[in-house]
Design a protein around this motif. Structure first.
Motif, PDB file in Angstrom:
ATOM      1  N   PHE A 262       0.815  -1.200   0.000  1.00 39.97           N
ATOM      2  CA  PHE A 262       0.000   0.000   0.000  1.00 39.97           C
ATOM      3  C   PHE A 262       0.859   1.266   0.000  1.00 39.97           C
ATOM      4  O   PHE A 262       0.645   2.166  -0.793  1.00 39.97           O
ATOM      5  N   LEU A 263       1.836   1.311   0.914  1.00 42.51           N
ATOM      6  CA  LEU A 263       2.711   2.481   0.979  1.00 42.51           C
ATOM      7  C   LEU A 263       3.576   2.614  -0.264  1.00 42.51           C
ATOM      8  O   LEU A 263       4.023   3.702  -0.602  1.00 42.51           O
ATOM      9  N   PHE A 264       3.791   1.486  -0.933  1.00 44.20           N
ATOM     10  CA  PHE A 264       4.571   1.493  -2.160  1.00 44.20           C
ATOM     11  C   PHE A 264       3.953   2.413  -3.208  1.00 44.20           C
ATOM     12  O   PHE A 264       4.645   3.041  -3.991  1.00 44.20           O
ATOM     13  N   TYR A 265       2.628   2.518  -3.197  1.00 43.96           N
ATOM     14  CA  TYR A 265       1.923   3.370  -4.152  1.00 43.96           C
ATOM     15  C   TYR A 265       1.745   4.794  -3.656  1.00 43.96           C
ATOM     16  O   TYR A 265       1.607   5.715  -4.444  1.00 43.96           O
ATOM     17  N   ILE A 266       1.722   4.975  -2.344  1.00 43.44           N
ATOM     18  CA  ILE A 266       1.447   6.292  -1.758  1.00 43.44           C
ATOM     19  C   ILE A 266       2.661   7.222  -1.873  1.00 43.44           C
ATOM     20  O   ILE A 266       2.512   8.387  -2.243  1.00 43.44           O
ATOM     21  N   PHE A 267       3.858   6.726  -1.559  1.00 45.29           N
ATOM     22  CA  PHE A 267       5.042   7.589  -1.549  1.00 45.29           C
ATOM     23  C   PHE A 267       5.351   8.218  -2.911  1.00 45.29           C
ATOM     24  O   PHE A 267       5.613   9.411  -2.983  1.00 45.29           O
ATOM     25  N   PRO A 268       5.306   7.456  -4.010  1.00 43.54           N
ATOM     26  CA  PRO A 268       5.530   8.125  -5.306  1.00 43.54           C
ATOM     27  C   PRO A 268       4.461   9.169  -5.617  1.00 43.54           C
ATOM     28  O   PRO A 268       4.755  10.211  -6.208  1.00 43.54           O
ATOM     29  N   LEU A 269       3.218   8.904  -5.218  1.00 42.08           N
ATOM     30  CA  LEU A 269       2.142   9.864  -5.450  1.00 42.08           C
ATOM     31  C   LEU A 269       2.392  11.151  -4.666  1.00 42.08           C
ATOM     32  O   LEU A 269       2.245  12.257  -5.199  1.00 42.08           O
ATOM     33  N   ILE A 270       2.790  11.008  -3.415  1.00 39.35           N
ATOM     34  CA  ILE A 270       3.112  12.193  -2.601  1.00 39.35           C
ATOM     35  C   ILE A 270       4.287  12.936  -3.217  1.00 39.35           C
ATOM     36  O   ILE A 270       4.289  14.164  -3.280  1.00 39.35           O
ATOM     37  N   ASN A 271       5.281  12.196  -3.689  1.00 42.39           N
ATOM     38  CA  ASN A 271       6.451  12.822  -4.300  1.00 42.39           C
ATOM     39  C   ASN A 271       6.075  13.598  -5.557  1.00 42.39           C
ATOM     40  O   ASN A 271       6.584  14.695  -5.800  1.00 42.39           O
ATOM     41  N   ILE A 272       5.175  13.055  -6.347  1.00 45.62           N
ATOM     42  CA  ILE A 272       4.749  13.742  -7.566  1.00 45.62           C
ATOM     43  C   ILE A 272       3.958  15.005  -7.224  1.00 45.62           C
ATOM     44  O   ILE A 272       4.169  16.068  -7.806  1.00 45.62           O
ATOM     45  N   LEU A 273       3.033  14.888  -6.266  1.00 44.08           N
ATOM     46  CA  LEU A 273       2.152  16.009  -5.938  1.00 44.08           C
ATOM     47  C   LEU A 273       2.839  17.097  -5.127  1.00 44.08           C
ATOM     48  O   LEU A 273       2.599  18.277  -5.334  1.00 44.08           O
ATOM     49  N   ALA A 274       3.672  16.692  -4.171  1.00 47.22           N
ATOM     50  CA  ALA A 274       4.244  17.682  -3.263  1.00 47.22           C
ATOM     51  C   ALA A 274       5.761  17.711  -3.279  1.00 47.22           C
ATOM     52  O   ALA A 274       6.362  18.400  -2.462  1.00 47.22           O
ATOM     53  N   GLY A 275       6.389  16.989  -4.189  1.00 45.14           N
ATOM     54  CA  GLY A 275       7.846  16.901  -4.217  1.00 45.14           C
ATOM     55  C   GLY A 275       8.532  18.236  -4.375  1.00 45.14           C
ATOM     56  O   GLY A 275       9.466  18.568  -3.647  1.00 45.14           O
ATOM     57  N   ALA A 276       8.045  19.049  -5.314  1.00 48.83           N
ATOM     58  CA  ALA A 276       8.669  20.354  -5.550  1.00 48.83           C
ATOM     59  C   ALA A 276       8.493  21.265  -4.345  1.00 48.83           C
ATOM     60  O   ALA A 276       9.421  21.986  -3.960  1.00 48.83           O
ATOM     61  N   ALA A 277       7.331  21.231  -3.709  1.00 50.60           N
ATOM     62  CA  ALA A 277       7.086  22.070  -2.530  1.00 50.60           C
ATOM     63  C   ALA A 277       7.971  21.643  -1.365  1.00 50.60           C
ATOM     64  O   ALA A 277       8.528  22.477  -0.651  1.00 50.60           O
ATOM     65  N   ILE A 278       8.115  20.325  -1.200  1.00 46.27           N
ATOM     66  CA  ILE A 278       8.976  19.820  -0.126  1.00 46.27           C
ATOM     67  C   ILE A 278      10.421  20.228  -0.391  1.00 46.27           C
ATOM     68  O   ILE A 278      11.127  20.655   0.521  1.00 46.27           O
ATOM     69  N   ASP A 279      10.862  20.102  -1.636  1.00 43.75           N
ATOM     70  CA  ASP A 279      12.228  20.493  -1.989  1.00 43.75           C
ATOM     71  C   ASP A 279      12.463  21.973  -1.731  1.00 43.75           C
ATOM     72  O   ASP A 279      13.495  22.361  -1.170  1.00 43.75           O
ATOM     73  N   ARG A 280      11.525  22.824  -2.146  1.00 43.50           N
ATOM     74  CA  ARG A 280      11.670  24.268  -1.911  1.00 43.50           C
ATOM     75  C   ARG A 280      11.716  24.577  -0.421  1.00 43.50           C
ATOM     76  O   ARG A 280      12.520  25.396   0.025  1.00 43.50           O
ATOM     77  N   THR A 281      10.857  23.904   0.352  1.00 43.33           N
ATOM     78  CA  THR A 281      10.839  24.133   1.804  1.00 43.33           C
ATOM     79  C   THR A 281      12.162  23.724   2.425  1.00 43.33           C
ATOM     80  O   THR A 281      12.708  24.440   3.268  1.00 43.33           O
ATOM     81  N   LEU A 282      12.692  22.572   2.031  1.00 44.94           N
ATOM     82  CA  LEU A 282      13.975  22.118   2.570  1.00 44.94           C
ATOM     83  C   LEU A 282      15.097  23.084   2.222  1.00 44.94           C
ATOM     84  O   LEU A 282      15.947  23.386   3.065  1.00 44.94           O
ATOM     85  N   VAL A 283      15.095  23.586   0.996  1.00 45.84           N
ATOM     86  CA  VAL A 283      16.132  24.540   0.588  1.00 45.84           C
ATOM     87  C   VAL A 283      16.025  25.815   1.418  1.00 45.84           C
ATOM     88  O   VAL A 283      17.034  26.356   1.884  1.00 45.84           O
ATOM     89  N   LYS A 284      14.804  26.293   1.652  1.00 47.20           N
ATOM     90  CA  LYS A 284      14.619  27.507   2.457  1.00 47.20           C
ATOM     91  C   LYS A 284      15.073  27.290   3.892  1.00 47.20           C
ATOM     92  O   LYS A 284      15.711  28.162   4.483  1.00 47.20           O
ATOM     93  N   VAL A 285      14.741  26.124   4.464  1.00 45.62           N
ATOM     94  CA  VAL A 285      15.136  25.843   5.848  1.00 45.62           C
ATOM     95  C   VAL A 285      16.658  25.757   5.965  1.00 45.62           C
ATOM     96  O   VAL A 285      17.256  26.337   6.882  1.00 45.62           O
ATOM     97  N   VAL A 286      17.293  25.071   5.033  1.00 47.46           N
ATOM     98  CA  VAL A 286      18.759  24.956   5.064  1.00 47.46           C
ATOM     99  C   VAL A 286      19.403  26.319   4.860  1.00 47.46           C
ATOM    100  O   VAL A 286      20.372  26.674   5.550  1.00 47.46           O
TER     101      VAL A 286
END
Length: 139
Positions: free
Chosen positions: A1-25
């Motif tokens: 089940f999680l095998f399908y969820i993580f790629p979906l989250i990465n596709i939908l929110a991957g860029a936002a997560i990356d931008r947030t991490l860059v801002k925090v760092v």
């Protein structure tokens, strides 16, 4: 089940997560933050109540009993962190065997000279990453 969820989250929110991490760092490594880290380090290492000296020379030494008590407390804390399944598999199910496993894990960290060497190596690696121009050139 999680095998399908993580790629979906990465596709939908991957860029936002990356931008947030860059801002925090970027924030954590900003000049103002690094200055506050250095101030905090200076404040905690060279305390004004010690006259601005690194260590207080009149600091009482720990007795052998206090050192033993500290060592036992540390072993108990590490034993709590060890997963039950791992300690049961490698050392056995009893509580005394879990404590023995924790003491074996802590043994390498009891050598003061090796601890200094470890801290200096970590500090050297961190400074080498932050300021690569300070690295020694190996010939």
């Amino acid at each position: 089940f999680l095998f399908y969820i993580f790629p979906l989250i990465n596709i939908l929110a991957g860029a936002a997560i990356d931008r947030t991490l860059v801002k925090v760092v970027d924030f954590l490594l900003s000049e103002q933050q690094v200055e506050s880290y250095v101030d905090l380090l200076i404040e905690n290492l060279w305390k004004p109540e010690n006259g601005g000296k690194f260590k207080s020379k009149d600091r009482p030494y720990k007795t052998l009993e206090q050192e033993t008590m500290l060592r036992d407390d540390a072993a108990e804390l590490v034993a709590e962190l060890l997963p039950y399944v791992a300690t049961k598999f490698f050392y056995g199910p009893s509580e005394s065997e879990r404590l023995l496993a924790a003491q074996r894990i802590l043994e390498p960290f009891e050598n003061r000279q090796l601890n200094k060497h470890l801290v200096y190596n970590i500090l050297d690696a961190v400074v080498g990453k932050i300021a690569p121009e300070l690295k020694e050139i190996k010939s």
